[in-house]
Design a protein around this motif. Structure first.
Motif, PDB file in Angstrom:
ATOM      1  N   ALA A 178       0.830  -1.211   0.000  1.00  0.00           N
ATOM      2  CA  ALA A 178       0.000   0.000   0.000  1.00  0.00           C
ATOM      3  C   ALA A 178       0.866   1.263   0.000  1.00  0.00           C
ATOM      4  CB  ALA A 178      -0.915  -0.004   1.211  1.00  0.00           C
ATOM      5  N   ASP A 179       0.373   2.307  -0.680  1.00  0.00           N
ATOM      6  CA  ASP A 179       1.078   3.588  -0.768  1.00  0.00           C
ATOM      7  C   ASP A 179       0.365   4.710  -0.020  1.00  0.00           C
ATOM      8  OD1 ASP A 179       3.098   2.588  -2.616  1.00  0.00           O
ATOM      9  OD2 ASP A 179       1.439   2.430  -4.033  1.00  0.00           O
ATOM     10  N   ILE A 180      -0.956   4.623   0.033  1.00  0.00           N
ATOM     11  CA  ILE A 180      -1.765   5.615   0.747  1.00  0.00           C
ATOM     12  C   ILE A 180      -2.828   4.858   1.539  1.00  0.00           C
ATOM     13  CG2 ILE A 180      -1.474   7.702  -0.669  1.00  0.00           C
ATOM     14  CD1 ILE A 180      -3.813   6.828  -2.369  1.00  0.00           C
ATOM     15  N   VAL A 181      -3.348   5.534   2.575  1.00  0.00           N
ATOM     16  CA  VAL A 181      -4.352   4.861   3.415  1.00  0.00           C
ATOM     17  C   VAL A 181      -5.509   5.806   3.696  1.00  0.00           C
ATOM     18  CG1 VAL A 181      -2.985   5.417   5.491  1.00  0.00           C
ATOM     19  CG2 VAL A 181      -4.735   3.628   5.606  1.00  0.00           C
ATOM     20  N   GLY A 182      -6.710   5.290   3.487  1.00  0.00           N
ATOM     21  CA  GLY A 182      -7.931   6.049   3.775  1.00  0.00           C
ATOM     22  C   GLY A 182      -8.963   5.122   4.372  1.00  0.00           C
TER      23      GLY A 182
END
Ligand code: HPA
Length: 242
Positions: A178-182
């Motif tokens: 993963a590169d971004i988390v939301g």
């Protein structure tokens, strides 16, 4: 007509010339709020605030099925989803735009499919590329043409929230790729796919993910927040000008 789903910090579209609002009843219950119809750069769009007006719905409380059903019911040709995220990769600091190209779903207990119940056949929606490529390309071109640099591609991890992640959890997400988390990208994207509704995600990094540069918070500092909304608006205006 395109639909825009606004995330945290974007309960309204400041550049939208509102024509009317409409409450849509759905077989899945109430959407987050009334749909707002209007013109953005001369083009018809319909807007919904994912968290409702006044940011009252936590990520796991959002009725994603009702929201997607309501937009689909309006005959929209695609959905641009706006979301704020934590940055995991070093080139994704606060303030950066990211147009992800894939998803890992860590959420649980959310109503995540239209294909359930006695009267519905089981359908296994294809999801190897969760986002619609043509709509992504339009978003990427709009980002470039509006003069905003952003990261093209990246894996969006969707966590359950509403709490933020531990530093160890972020390291695990990173090892997963993963590169971004939301917290709101799923099941929204999958439900759109189940309805054959083209869906693309425009993410704005609000903070470094936990352990990646100080204490994580989903609050923008005031400058990044105000600039972020402006940047997102100009990308949307550019997208709709074509
Ligand atoms: N984690 C999860 N969701 C988020 C974050 C984060 O750090 N920032 C904005 N949404």
């Amino acid at each position: 007509m395109l639909a825009i789903i606004g995330g945290s910090g974007l309960a309204q579209l400041p550049v939208l010339e509102v024509t009317h609002r409409q409450v849509v009843r759905t077989p899945y219950g109430d959407a987050s709020c009334a749909l707002t119809f209007g013109l953005l750069n001369g083009q018809n769009v319909v807007f919904i605030a994912r968290h409702g007006y006044g940011h009252s719905l936590a990520p796991h409380e959002i009725n994603y099925r009702a929201n997607i059903w309501a937009l689909h019911d309006q005959g929209v040709k695609g959905v641009i989803a706006i979301g704020t995220v934590g940055g995991i990769r070093p080139d994704m600091p606060p303030g950066r735009l990211v147009v992800p190209d894939n998803i890992i779903d860590y959420t649980w207990g959310r109503k995540h499919t239209f294909f359930e119940g006695l009267d519905r056949p089981v359908v296994h929606a294809e999801f190897s590329s969760p986002y619609d490529e043509a709509l992504r390309e339009r978003l990427i071109r709009a980002m470039a043409d509006s003069g905003h640099s952003g990261v093209v591609g990246g894996v969006y991890a969707c966590t359950q929230g509403p709490r933020l992640e531990s530093a160890a959890e972020i390291l695990k997400l990173e090892r997963d790729g993963a590169d971004i988390v939301g917290m709101t990208g799923m099941p929204e994207a999958a439900l759109a796919r189940e309805m054959n509704l083209p869906y693309a995600h425009l993410c704005l990094v609000s903070n470094w993910a936990a352990g990646k540069g100080g204490a994580a918070t989903v609050e923008f500092d005031a400058t990044t927040g105000a600039m972020g909304v402006e940047v997102v608006m100009s990308v949307l205006a550019e997208l709709l000008s074509k």
